[in-house]
Each structure stands twice: as structure tokens, then as C-alpha cells.
Scaffold this motif. Structure first.
Motif, PDB file in Angstrom:
ATOM      1  N   VAL A  75     -25.280 -26.991  19.467  1.00 19.52           N
ATOM      2  CA  VAL A  75     -25.221 -28.258  20.198  1.00 19.52           C
ATOM      3  C   VAL A  75     -25.894 -28.143  21.552  1.00 19.52           C
ATOM      4  O   VAL A  75     -26.837 -28.870  21.854  1.00 19.52           O
ATOM      5  N   SER A  76     -25.395 -27.247  22.406  1.00 20.64           N
ATOM      6  CA  SER A  76     -25.946 -27.097  23.752  1.00 20.64           C
ATOM      7  C   SER A  76     -25.415 -25.825  24.385  1.00 20.64           C
ATOM      8  O   SER A  76     -24.232 -25.514  24.245  1.00 20.64           O
ATOM      9  N   PRO A  77     -26.262 -25.101  25.115  1.00 19.47           N
ATOM     10  CA  PRO A  77     -25.782 -23.894  25.783  1.00 19.47           C
ATOM     11  C   PRO A  77     -24.770 -24.186  26.897  1.00 19.47           C
ATOM     12  O   PRO A  77     -24.074 -23.293  27.358  1.00 19.47           O
ATOM     13  N   SER A  78     -24.673 -25.449  27.317  1.00 17.76           N
ATOM     14  CA  SER A  78     -23.733 -25.797  28.397  1.00 17.76           C
ATOM     15  C   SER A  78     -22.323 -26.080  27.892  1.00 17.76           C
ATOM     16  O   SER A  78     -21.405 -26.270  28.679  1.00 17.76           O
ATOM     17  N   ILE A  79     -22.132 -26.090  26.572  1.00 15.24           N
ATOM     18  CA  ILE A  79     -20.803 -26.376  25.998  1.00 15.24           C
ATOM     19  C   ILE A  79     -19.878 -25.190  26.249  1.00 15.24           C
ATOM     20  O   ILE A  79     -20.286 -24.041  26.107  1.00 15.24           O
ATOM     21  N   ASP A  80     -18.640 -25.515  26.583  1.00 12.62           N
ATOM     22  CA  ASP A  80     -17.640 -24.475  26.789  1.00 12.62           C
ATOM     23  C   ASP A  80     -16.274 -25.022  26.409  1.00 12.62           C
ATOM     24  O   ASP A  80     -16.115 -26.225  26.207  1.00 12.62           O
ATOM     25  N   TRP A  81     -15.290 -24.136  26.332  1.00 16.89           N
ATOM     26  CA  TRP A  81     -13.914 -24.559  26.147  1.00 16.89           C
ATOM     27  C   TRP A  81     -13.492 -25.219  27.449  1.00 16.89           C
ATOM     28  O   TRP A  81     -13.594 -24.623  28.523  1.00 16.89           O
ATOM     29  N   VAL A  82     -13.037 -26.474  27.376  1.00 16.77           N
ATOM     30  CA  VAL A  82     -12.740 -27.237  28.595  1.00 16.77           C
ATOM     31  C   VAL A  82     -11.308 -27.764  28.648  1.00 16.77           C
ATOM     32  O   VAL A  82     -10.952 -28.495  29.567  1.00 16.77           O
ATOM     33  N   GLY A  83     -10.476 -27.422  27.684  1.00 12.98           N
ATOM     34  CA  GLY A  83      -9.100 -27.892  27.705  1.00 12.98           C
ATOM     35  C   GLY A  83      -8.442 -27.753  26.348  1.00 12.98           C
ATOM     36  O   GLY A  83      -8.970 -27.104  25.450  1.00 12.98           O
ATOM     37  N   GLN A  84      -7.295 -28.401  26.217  1.00 10.51           N
ATOM     38  CA  GLN A  84      -6.488 -28.339  25.006  1.00 10.51           C
ATOM     39  C   GLN A  84      -6.113 -29.741  24.558  1.00 10.51           C
ATOM     40  O   GLN A  84      -6.095 -30.668  25.368  1.00 10.51           O
ATOM     41  N   TRP A  85      -5.772 -29.867  23.289  1.00  8.38           N
ATOM     42  CA  TRP A  85      -5.194 -31.108  22.778  1.00  8.38           C
ATOM     43  C   TRP A  85      -3.885 -30.757  22.092  1.00  8.38           C
ATOM     44  O   TRP A  85      -3.674 -29.627  21.659  1.00  8.38           O
ATOM     45  N   LEU A  86      -3.005 -31.761  22.005  1.00  9.44           N
ATOM     46  CA  LEU A  86      -1.708 -31.591  21.371  1.00  9.44           C
ATOM     47  C   LEU A  86      -1.320 -32.892  20.695  1.00  9.44           C
ATOM     48  O   LEU A  86      -1.357 -33.952  21.327  1.00  9.44           O
ATOM     49  N   ALA A  87      -0.989 -32.817  19.420  1.00  4.42           N
ATOM     50  CA  ALA A  87      -0.488 -33.978  18.680  1.00  4.42           C
ATOM     51  C   ALA A  87       0.993 -33.754  18.406  1.00  4.42           C
ATOM     52  O   ALA A  87       1.390 -32.698  17.912  1.00  4.42           O
ATOM     53  N   PHE A  88       1.786 -34.757  18.732  1.00  9.97           N
ATOM     54  CA  PHE A  88       3.232 -34.690  18.517  1.00  9.97           C
ATOM     55  C   PHE A  88       3.567 -35.046  17.075  1.00  9.97           C
ATOM     56  O   PHE A  88       2.927 -35.912  16.491  1.00  9.97           O
ATOM     57  N   PRO A  89       4.612 -34.440  16.544  1.00  2.00           N
ATOM     58  CA  PRO A  89       5.123 -34.913  15.252  1.00  2.00           C
ATOM     59  C   PRO A  89       5.659 -36.335  15.424  1.00  2.00           C
ATOM     60  O   PRO A  89       6.089 -36.720  16.515  1.00  2.00           O
TER      61      PRO A  89
END
Length: 150
Positions: A75-89
Motif C-alpha cells: 500500500v505505502s511505506p508510510s503505513i504503520d500500526w496507529v492504534g487499536q479497535w475493540l468490538a463489544f459483545p
């Protein structure tokens, strides 16, 4: 959030009676004022016999590093891990539970001032996303979330 990230998040709602979470990938724009979320993934290969509802942020680090490397190449060399997601039951949580989990993610060094936690819920058959940051100076902050427009 990109259309692809929104579609991924829609697919995570109502899948299991357990928390679901994982990393989000993207990059900062507008001189660090806007976070562009390009993609999200699961936290690895979950073995349900080992699932611990008290640890909704458990991740396989090798899996996440592989995603990061693959996205940088494709995609792009500038992509990085930038956070988290969480889905509730379904039927779990509320504002107090969200605040507790933001603090838990911060304690695990997954959320800080520059890496948000995106909390996903299904409200009236639609995806609702709230984004939080947390640091020791400012505490918890809620961020504005915008979906990509066509």
C-alpha cells in the motif's frame, strides 16, 4: 476511516459473544492533526479454548508485524500500526466499561495520545465508532470519527 476499514469493522459486529479486537493501520496527515485509517486486522489466530474475556486486547505480535510489513510493501511505506479497535459483545458494556477498557489498553501501551482505541458498536443496525486517546497528562479524550466519502 477508509471504505475498506469501515467494511472490515461492519463484519466484526455480532460475530461472536466475545470481545473482538486488533490493530488499525494508517498514517498521520495534515501535520499530525488527522489520522487516516487505511486498514484494520484481527489480533491474530484466536483459539477459543484459550479465550480470556478479561484480556480483550491479547494479540499475536508476529501476526501484527507481518501485517505491518505487508501493508508497507503493497500500500505505502508510510503505513504503520496507529492504534487499536475493540468490538463489544452484544448487550455488554456502556460508558463505564468503555472508560475501563481505554485505561486497560493504555496500561498495555496500546493506546496513548497518538494511538487511539476505536470502540465499535452496533446501534440501530448501523456501525457506531467512538475513538479515544489516553495519556497521563490529559487523561481520556474523545476524538471525532469520519468515514470515507465516495
Amino acid at each position: 476511516m477508509s471504505e475498506g476499514a469501515v467494511a472490515f469493522f461492519h463484519n466484526q459486529l455480532g460475530v461472536t459473544p466475545a470481545y473482538r479486537s486488533g490493530p488499525v493501520f494508517g498514517h498521520w496527515e495534515a501535520e499530525g492533526e488527522r489520522l487516516q485509517i487505511v486498514c484494520a486486522s484481527l489480533a491474530g489466530y484466536i483459539r477459543w479454548v484459550e479465550y480470556d474475556p478479561g484480556q480483550p486486547f491479547a494479540m499475536q505480535s508476529e501476526y501484527v508485524l507481518g501485517w505491518t510489513d505487508a501493508l508497507r510493501v503493497t500500500v505505502s511505506p508510510s503505513i504503520d500500526w496507529v492504534g487499536q479497535w475493540l468490538a463489544f459483545p452484544t448487550g455488554v458494556g456502556g460508558p463505564e466499561e468503555e472508560a475501563r477498557l481505554v485505561r486497560q489498553a493504555h496500561a498495555l501501551q496500546l493506546v496513548d495520545r497518538h494511538r487511539p482505541l476505536l470502540v465499535l458498536r452496533q446501534e440501530c443496525d448501523e456501525l457506531a465508532v467512538r475513538a479515544y486517546t489516553f495519556d497521563t497528562e490529559d487523561g481520556e479524550r474523545t476524538l471525532e470519527v469520519q468515514e470515507a466519502t465516495r
